[in-house]
Enzyme design. Structure first.
Site, PDB file in Angstrom:
ATOM      1  CB  THR A  80      -0.928  -0.007   1.225  1.00 51.18           C
ATOM      2  OG1 THR A  80      -1.817  -1.113   1.087  1.00 51.18           O
ATOM      3  CG2 THR A  80      -1.752   1.254   1.332  1.00 51.18           C
ATOM      4  CG  HIS A 251      -1.704  -3.916  -3.370  1.00 52.70           C
ATOM      5  ND1 HIS A 251      -2.589  -4.839  -2.863  1.00 52.70           N
ATOM      6  CD2 HIS A 251      -1.389  -3.108  -2.327  1.00 52.70           C
ATOM      7  CE1 HIS A 251      -2.780  -4.610  -1.583  1.00 52.70           C
ATOM      8  NE2 HIS A 251      -2.080  -3.549  -1.219  1.00 52.70           N
TER       9      HIS A 251
HETATM   10  C1  GP9 Z   1      -2.824  -0.245   6.760  1.00 55.70           C
HETATM   11  C2  GP9 Z   1      -2.792  -0.566   5.289  1.00 55.70           C
HETATM   12  C3  GP9 Z   1      -2.050  -1.819   5.049  1.00 55.70           C
HETATM   13  O1  GP9 Z   1      -2.643   1.075   7.088  1.00 55.70           O
HETATM   14  O2  GP9 Z   1      -2.343   0.469   4.520  1.00 55.70           O
HETATM   15  O3  GP9 Z   1      -2.035  -2.149   3.695  1.00 55.70           O
HETATM   16  P1  GP9 Z   1      -1.041  -3.273   3.084  1.00 55.70           P
HETATM   17  O4  GP9 Z   1       0.250  -2.618   2.739  1.00 55.70           O
HETATM   18  O5  GP9 Z   1      -0.907  -4.361   4.110  1.00 55.70           O
HETATM   19  O6  GP9 Z   1      -1.773  -3.725   1.853  1.00 55.70           O
END
Ligand code: GP9
Length: 401
Positions: A80, A251
């Site tokens: 993310t 993603h």
């Molecule tokens: C939590 C979130 C997690 O703040 O952004 O996302 P991730 O990187 O695990 O898909």
């Protein structure tokens, strides 16, 4: 010095404002809201299951706004946070680790920095722990004027991990609407793996199937409902006609879907790895005709595209993406060395199901020699190296001194 020259030469290519699909500066002075949707792929858009649209709100939006059909995620281990970085800094994520954690003090020509210098108020909103992915430090550094994290919201409704996307959007708009022009960057979370949202939010009628697949569809459908609430709120607050709204997925879902799942959705594609590298990119620009863009693009192209709409352009900024509205053809380079053009799909050796890699013509799905692809993207691949040099040596700071 040699590395610095290499990087400078890469940026000397300039930008092309002619023959743009959408006029330069068409949204000059408007607010900007960018919403990043968690694990939100695009294969379910305009699809039905048991007679129900999976994303009815997004399907309607696409008919009225700009939709980029062949848009790819380019994230790596930083997931993310990488998507946020690609969209806001228009550089590639690093191969190992996350820029947010390892290089957050570097200089970047970030979208919030560029817009702040032009008089915009900049906000980041994500209703989770503020230190996750080091966001509290990175957002301050970008810089966003204010980061609204979990502790700033009324946690009256949980969907999945945290505050529902619906409440994030509704409460979020109340926080920022009084300070215009704004750039608000909102990061959703309701559709996070393992997609187990509370039963009362599962509103699709699904037959029994593999649990995670059904849960994923329910979570996506919920997020689509929240998008509907977001649009409604923007209209009620009279922001819809003076705000550019950008929605994109960060993603893939990280699910190995079963053959039965594809059958249920009527997806026949034999080569499914490309399907799961796609996320949606939707852009609402007040008072322009609907437009579907078929040419390939990636998350790194978001900032230059927005700068085109807002009439600023990317000339003179160290952003590596391309303006989607003036692009002819390009190779969208993925962090793992795979790449996609309008004609070809190339998957690097060992990154997917093909041990030796694969190259095929996208229109016919006809397999062709791996070298056919490699020949085409030689130059584009250099972008990964240029981006790594910039980040590892903090070169934007050196180049802008
Ligand atoms: C939590 C979130 C997690 O703040 O952004 O996302 P991730 O990187 O695990 O898909």
């Amino acid at each position: 010095d040699q590395e610095l020259e290499e990087v400078k030469a890469w940026f000397a290519k300039g930008e092309n404002r002619k023959e743009a699909l959408v006029p330069f500066g068409v949204a000059k002075g408007k607010n900007l809201m960018v919403v990043q949707l968690e694990a939100f792929e695009s294969f379910f858009i305009n699809k039905q299951i048991n007679g129900q649209a999976i994303t009815p709100n997004l399907n309607s939006l696409i008919k009225e706004g700009i939709y980029v059909e062949n848009f790819y995620w380019q994230t790596a281990q930083g997931r993310t946070s990488d998507a946020e970085f690609l969209a806001n800094a228009s550089l590639f994520p690093i191969a190992n680790g996350s820029v947010y954690q390892l290089y957050y003090q570097n200089a970047f020509d970030s979208l919030p920095k560029i817009l702040k210098a032009k008089g915009y108020h900049t906000f980041a909103l994500h209703a989770y722990e503020k230190s996750f992915w080091n966001r509290n430090l990175m957002y301050h550094h970008y810089p966003f004027d204010r980061f609204y994290s979990m502790e700033d919201f009324n946690e009256n409704e949980t969907v999945g991990w945290a505050l529902s996307d619906k409440e994030l959007f509704l409460q979020g708009i109340d926080k920022i609407k009084g300070t215009q022009p704004f750039y608000s960057f909102i990061v959703g979370l309701s559709s996070h793996h393992p997609y187990t949202i509370q039963n009362s939010y599962k509103t699709l009628k699904l037959e029994a199937g593999i649990e995670i697949e059904n849960n994923y569809l329910q979570a996506i459908h919920y997020v689509d409902t929240a998008i509907g609430e977001l649009i409604n709120k923007l209209k009620v607050e009279k922001l819809w006609d003076n705000t550019v709204l950008v929605l994109y997925g960060d993603h893939d879902a990280g699910i190995k879907f079963s053959d039965e799942f594809y059958e249920r959705l009527g997806i026949e594609s034999l080569l499914k790895s490309e399907l799961h590298k796609k996320v949606p990119l939707y852009i609402h620009v007040p008072n322009i005709n609907p437009l579907v863009i078929e040419g390939v693009a990636g998350q790194i192209d978001i900032t230059p595209t927005i700068l085109h709409l807002l009439g600023m352009g990317d000339n003179g900024y160290y952003v590596m993406g391309d303006n989607i509205f003036t692009m002819k053809d390009k190779w969208v380079v993925l962090r793992n060395g795979s790449a996609i053009s309008n004609d070809y799909y190339y998957e690097a050796a060992g990154t997917g199901v093909f041990a030796d890699g694969v190259c095929y013509r996208r229109k016919t799905k006809e397999l062709t020699k791996v070298t056919d692809c490699q020949e085409g993207f030689k130059e584009s691949m250099q972008a990964l190296q240029v981006s790594d040099l910039i980040i590892e040596h903090n070169l934007i700071e050196k180049m802008t001194k």
